[in-house]
Design an enzyme around this catalytic site. Structure first.
Site, PDB file in Angstrom:
ATOM      1  N   ARG A 156     -17.213  -6.912   6.330  1.00 23.79           N
ATOM      2  CA  ARG A 156     -16.672  -5.594   5.933  1.00 23.79           C
ATOM      3  C   ARG A 156     -16.184  -4.844   7.170  1.00 23.79           C
ATOM      4  NH1 ARG A 156     -20.170  -1.653   5.835  1.00 23.79           N
ATOM      5  NH2 ARG A 156     -21.778  -2.820   4.736  1.00 23.79           N
ATOM      6  N   TYR A 166       4.674   9.569  -6.049  1.00 24.85           N
ATOM      7  CA  TYR A 166       3.948   8.651  -6.915  1.00 24.85           C
ATOM      8  C   TYR A 166       2.843   9.412  -7.665  1.00 24.85           C
ATOM      9  CZ  TYR A 166       0.748   5.042  -8.407  1.00 24.85           C
ATOM     10  OH  TYR A 166      -0.080   4.266  -9.170  1.00 24.85           O
ATOM     11  N   ASP A 209       4.290   8.019   3.280  1.00 28.98           N
ATOM     12  CA  ASP A 209       4.106   6.833   2.438  1.00 28.98           C
ATOM     13  C   ASP A 209       5.390   6.007   2.570  1.00 28.98           C
ATOM     14  OD1 ASP A 209       4.081   4.992   0.313  1.00 28.98           O
ATOM     15  OD2 ASP A 209       2.848   6.292  -0.932  1.00 28.98           O
ATOM     16  N   LYS A 244       3.319  -3.836  -3.110  1.00 25.96           N
ATOM     17  CA  LYS A 244       4.736  -3.799  -3.467  1.00 25.96           C
ATOM     18  C   LYS A 244       5.540  -4.764  -2.578  1.00 25.96           C
ATOM     19  CE  LYS A 244       3.380  -0.774  -6.472  1.00 25.96           C
ATOM     20  NZ  LYS A 244       2.249  -0.054  -5.986  1.00 25.96           N
TER      21      LYS A 244
HETATM   22  N1  PLP Z   1       2.306   4.808  -3.071  1.00 22.21           N
HETATM   23  C1  PLP Z   1       3.371   4.490  -3.821  1.00 22.21           C
HETATM   24  C2  PLP Z   1       4.726   4.992  -3.424  1.00 22.21           C
HETATM   25  C3  PLP Z   1       3.207   3.693  -4.963  1.00 22.21           C
HETATM   26  O1  PLP Z   1       4.303   3.405  -5.709  1.00 22.21           O
HETATM   27  C4  PLP Z   1       1.904   3.248  -5.324  1.00 22.21           C
HETATM   28  C5  PLP Z   1       1.693   2.417  -6.528  1.00 22.21           C
HETATM   29  O2  PLP Z   1       2.553   2.263  -7.358  1.00 22.21           O
HETATM   30  C6  PLP Z   1       0.822   3.605  -4.520  1.00 22.21           C
HETATM   31  C7  PLP Z   1       1.063   4.368  -3.384  1.00 22.21           C
HETATM   32  C8  PLP Z   1      -0.573   3.149  -4.838  1.00 22.21           C
HETATM   33  O3  PLP Z   1      -0.772   1.836  -4.473  1.00 22.21           O
HETATM   34  P1  PLP Z   1      -1.737   0.771  -5.209  1.00 22.21           P
HETATM   35  O4  PLP Z   1      -1.235   0.603  -6.607  1.00 22.21           O
HETATM   36  O5  PLP Z   1      -1.633  -0.452  -4.368  1.00 22.21           O
HETATM   37  O6  PLP Z   1      -3.113   1.357  -5.191  1.00 22.21           O
END
Ligand code: PLP
Length: 396
Positions: free
Chosen positions: A65, A117, A189, A214
């Protein structure tokens, strides 16, 4: 390049000034196996590591971990791609965001974009809201809005660019200058653009977060998250939190994202190329009301996108005449595009954000138009994608 804890196992390919993106994607943090010469980073499953004497681990690793060799390879590689000295892998994008936001104390305030998001908003609103952390959603494409919303308690500006799902573009350099002038930290992000198309840290951001689920993973087969930073206090916070909270990716997950990253550049080129052809089709289509894409000169942030991005990405949104009913019908009528949440993988996906990815923001300032459709353009043969969208639009 440093990674926190343990032997970083560097390969000598980490320096962005010395090696190009594509080379670092394949080699950074990934030395050949010292026992076998293997060119692929092994999936190191051991949960514990032998010590020479009490408190003296042989190679810096104690417990998986806290740190393990596959994760360190992944962290060193992606940190290098983001032009950062430090990288931290997490079990999901949300776990990465949560670990970062634990930095905040009650009554601190977050400013975030009003197109983002839905899950990030839900985390900030519902989970951090309970802990008395305040937020305000503002239009970050108007940099003055930050000054207006800023209070003494504001600590963080949370920015997505291009935004999800309306593909607005925000000026990272300008926002970082304003945020720093006011004494805050800028978090970007970078899930939609990926470090292949933009590196926010080199534009002034204090940290970058990713949903590695993604484009980085790229094959819809791994959930993961990541934070890259050069900020010493965030490094200290993340090193502690990653281990203390333990939302870490498994060695297999690290291997999958690391493998995905090796082809990120070629995949992104194809995503961008296919997206441009789809945008041209949608732009001319009588059933389409508006197309949202940073590559369109009609997009408010087009000039900023040209400055801060290498290309415009593979995400496209569009609204249709006929409202929600038509949007849902089109979304359910494709054959090559799969109706599904998520984005950024080799296969093309279509979705209705209002009912799917952004259902959690209904009634909030982040609510999305109900006639909106979002597509993640994959890397299939472009003719098949065009034919598929044409037939879906003709059905509705
Ligand atoms: N940030 C963005 C722009 C996203 O599109 C997403 C998920 O769709 C996330 C963060 C969250 O990521 P995760 O689904 O891997 O937890």
């Amino acid at each position: 390049m440093k990674t926190h804890g343990g032997d970083p196992l560097l390969s000598g390919f980490e320096n962005p000034e010395e090696f190009g993106f594509e080379t670092r994607a394949i080699r950074a943090g990934q030395p050949h196996d010292s026992r076998t010469g293997g060119v692929v980073t092994p999936i190191a499953l051991s949960t514990t590591f032998a010590q020479d004497s009490v408190g003296e681990p042989k190679f810096g690793y104690e417990y998986a971990r806290t740190g393990n060799p596959t994760r360190h390879a992944y962290e060193a590689c992606l940190a290098s791609l983001e032009c950062a000295q430090y990288g931290f892998g997490f079990s999901s994008g949300m776990a990465a965001e949560d670990s970062l936001l634990r930095f905040l104390k009650p009554n601190d305030k977050i400013l975030l974009g009003d197109d983002a998001y839905g899950g990030s908003f839900r985390l900030i609103d519902k989970i951090y809201g309970q802990n008395k952390i305040v937020h305000e959603a503002i239009d970050l494409s108007e940099p003055d809005s930050i000054k207006k919303a800023w209070t003494e308690e504001t600590k963080i500006v949370w920015l997505e660019t291009p935004t999800n799902p309306l593909l607005n573009v925000v000026d990272i350099k300008k926002i970082s200058e304003i945020t720093h002038e006011l004494g805050g930290l800028l978090i970007v992000d970078n899930t939609f653009a990926t470090p292949y198309l933009q590196t926010p840290i080199s534009l002034g951001a204090d940290a970058v977060v990713h949903s590695a689920t993604k484009y980085l993973g790229g094959h819809s087969d791994v959930v993961g998250g990541f934070v890259a930073t050069n900020n010493e206090s965030l490094v200290e916070h993340l090193s502690f939190t990653q281990n203390a909270v333990g939302a870490v990716p498994s060695p297999f997950d690290c291997y999958l994202v690391l493998r995905g990253i090796k082809t990120l550049a070629v995949r992104m080129d194809r995503h961008c190329e296919n997206a441009k052809t789809i945008v041209a089709l949608l732009n001319e289509h009588p059933k389409v009301k508006q197309v949202f894409y940073p590559g369109l000169s009609s997009n408010k942030g087009h000039n900023i996108a040209k400055e801060q991005m290498k290309d415009f990405g593979g995400m496209v949104s569009f609204s249709v005449h006929g409202g929600r009913k038509t949007a849902e019908k089109v979304s359910a009528s494709t054959k090559v595009f799969t109706l599904a949440e998520s984005l950024g993988a080799v296969e093309s996906l279509i979705e209705h954000p209002g009912a799917m990815t952004h259902a959690s923001v209904v009634g909030s300032p982040l609510e999305v138009p109900e006639d909106l459709i979002r597509i993640s353009v994959g890397i299939e043969l472009i003719d098949d994608l065009v034919t598929d969208l044409e037939q879906a639009l003709s059905v509705a």
